[in-house]
Design a protein around this motif. Structure first.
Motif, PDB file in Angstrom:
ATOM      1  N   HIS A 132       0.860  -1.182   0.000  1.00  0.00           N
ATOM      2  CA  HIS A 132       0.000   0.000   0.000  1.00  0.00           C
ATOM      3  C   HIS A 132       0.895   1.230   0.000  1.00  0.00           C
ATOM      4  O   HIS A 132       2.055   1.160   0.398  1.00  0.00           O
ATOM      5  CB  HIS A 132      -0.883   0.007   1.255  1.00  0.00           C
ATOM      6  CG  HIS A 132      -1.755  -1.199   1.349  1.00  0.00           C
ATOM      7  ND1 HIS A 132      -3.002  -1.259   0.785  1.00  0.00           N
ATOM      8  CD2 HIS A 132      -1.542  -2.407   1.922  1.00  0.00           C
ATOM      9  CE1 HIS A 132      -3.527  -2.457   1.011  1.00  0.00           C
ATOM     10  NE2 HIS A 132      -2.658  -3.171   1.702  1.00  0.00           N
ATOM     11  N   LEU A 133       0.348   2.345  -0.417  1.00  0.00           N
ATOM     12  CA  LEU A 133       1.076   3.604  -0.313  1.00  0.00           C
ATOM     13  C   LEU A 133       0.092   4.757  -0.318  1.00  0.00           C
ATOM     14  O   LEU A 133      -1.056   4.610  -0.736  1.00  0.00           O
ATOM     15  CB  LEU A 133       2.117   3.754  -1.430  1.00  0.00           C
ATOM     16  CG  LEU A 133       1.658   3.744  -2.887  1.00  0.00           C
ATOM     17  CD1 LEU A 133       1.196   5.118  -3.352  1.00  0.00           C
ATOM     18  CD2 LEU A 133       2.791   3.270  -3.777  1.00  0.00           C
ATOM     19  N   THR A 134       0.564   5.880   0.195  1.00  0.00           N
ATOM     20  CA  THR A 134      -0.183   7.129   0.113  1.00  0.00           C
ATOM     21  C   THR A 134       0.675   8.061  -0.721  1.00  0.00           C
ATOM     22  O   THR A 134       1.736   8.501  -0.278  1.00  0.00           O
ATOM     23  CB  THR A 134      -0.458   7.720   1.501  1.00  0.00           C
ATOM     24  OG1 THR A 134      -1.184   6.749   2.275  1.00  0.00           O
ATOM     25  CG2 THR A 134      -1.289   8.992   1.405  1.00  0.00           C
ATOM     26  N   ALA A 135       0.251   8.311  -1.945  1.00  0.00           N
ATOM     27  CA  ALA A 135       1.047   9.076  -2.902  1.00  0.00           C
ATOM     28  C   ALA A 135       0.774  10.568  -2.805  1.00  0.00           C
ATOM     29  O   ALA A 135      -0.371  10.983  -2.662  1.00  0.00           O
ATOM     30  CB  ALA A 135       0.725   8.612  -4.325  1.00  0.00           C
ATOM     31  N   THR A 136       1.849  11.340  -2.909  1.00  0.00           N
ATOM     32  CA  THR A 136       1.664  12.771  -3.144  1.00  0.00           C
ATOM     33  C   THR A 136       1.131  12.899  -4.570  1.00  0.00           C
ATOM     34  O   THR A 136       1.295  11.993  -5.398  1.00  0.00           O
ATOM     35  CB  THR A 136       2.987  13.543  -3.011  1.00  0.00           C
ATOM     36  OG1 THR A 136       3.913  13.020  -3.968  1.00  0.00           O
ATOM     37  CG2 THR A 136       3.551  13.451  -1.598  1.00  0.00           C
ATOM     38  N   LEU A 137       0.531  14.026  -4.880  1.00  0.00           N
ATOM     39  CA  LEU A 137      -0.013  14.216  -6.223  1.00  0.00           C
ATOM     40  C   LEU A 137       1.078  14.136  -7.282  1.00  0.00           C
ATOM     41  O   LEU A 137       0.838  13.675  -8.398  1.00  0.00           O
ATOM     42  CB  LEU A 137      -0.761  15.542  -6.307  1.00  0.00           C
ATOM     43  CG  LEU A 137      -1.974  15.665  -5.380  1.00  0.00           C
ATOM     44  CD1 LEU A 137      -2.646  17.026  -5.556  1.00  0.00           C
ATOM     45  CD2 LEU A 137      -2.956  14.521  -5.571  1.00  0.00           C
ATOM     46  N   SER A 138       2.292  14.553  -6.931  1.00  0.00           N
ATOM     47  CA  SER A 138       3.396  14.511  -7.886  1.00  0.00           C
ATOM     48  C   SER A 138       3.858  13.088  -8.180  1.00  0.00           C
ATOM     49  O   SER A 138       4.526  12.854  -9.184  1.00  0.00           O
ATOM     50  CB  SER A 138       4.572  15.356  -7.384  1.00  0.00           C
ATOM     51  OG  SER A 138       4.947  14.974  -6.082  1.00  0.00           O
ATOM     52  N   GLY A 139       3.499  12.119  -7.352  1.00  0.00           N
ATOM     53  CA  GLY A 139       3.927  10.741  -7.557  1.00  0.00           C
ATOM     54  C   GLY A 139       2.890   9.826  -8.173  1.00  0.00           C
ATOM     55  O   GLY A 139       3.221   8.713  -8.580  1.00  0.00           O
TER      56      GLY A 139
END
Length: 181
Positions: A132-139
């Motif tokens: 799982h991950l929580t992405a920044t918008l840039s990623g």
């Protein structure tokens, strides 16, 4: 990735890792977030929890001069920003990709993809089935390209009442024999 190596991060790397990650947030994240939101997020949560280095699944990309050009890993620890996730925004239980950053001077050279592949291989070696991950918008675009699927758009609620938008994502990790095929 000629001239680069990926290795396990060490505690002595943390100051250089944090400096690179902050540059990345300001420069690469600057197209997606207002300066105030970036400053607030960095002040409240920073870019990484030092404990993940000791866990043994956190990596750096280093050039032939020893400069750290990228970082990232996975952890079983709950991320520091998790308590700030808004309504409906909670981290999934289980292994989470953490603190994937690339120095802006080295962006768009395959470093983030290479470190994500290393993270996924390490996770597979430890019999992790889903990351799982929580992405920044840039990623988000990178993670989508690597096969991560969006679970929900959410935001980290900052103490100054602003929100730092992000996207929860996940990917099934193939077993090592599946990766070799």
């Amino acid at each position: 990735m000629r001239g680069y190596i990926i290795r396990n991060a060490r505690q002595t790397d943390i100051p250089a890792i944090r400096a690179m990650q902050a540059r990345s947030m300001w420069v690469l994240g600057g197209d997606f977030y207002e300066a105030g939101a970036l400053a607030s997020f960095l002040t409240e949560f920073g870019t990484m929890d030092d404990a993940i280095v000791d866990e043994g699944h956190f990596f750096v990309v280093e050039n032939d001069r020893g400069a750290i050009l990228g970082s990232g890993g996975w952890s079983r620890y709950r991320p520091g920003y998790a308590n700030g996730l808004g309504v409906g925004g909670q981290t999934a239980d289980g292994p989470t990709v953490r603190s994937v950053f690339v120095d802006p001077a080295a962006a768009r050279r395959g470093i983030a993809s290479a470190i994500m592949l290393r993270i996924e291989r390490d996770a597979a070696e430890h019999e992790i089935q889903t990351l799982h991950l929580t992405a920044t918008l840039s990623g988000v675009a990178l993670y989508e390209h690597l096969g991560y699927r969006t679970e929900e758009a959410t935001a980290v609620c900052l103490s100054n009442q602003t929100q730092f938008a992000c996207v929860r994502m996940a990917k099934r990790i193939p077993k090592l024999r599946e990766q070799a095929a």
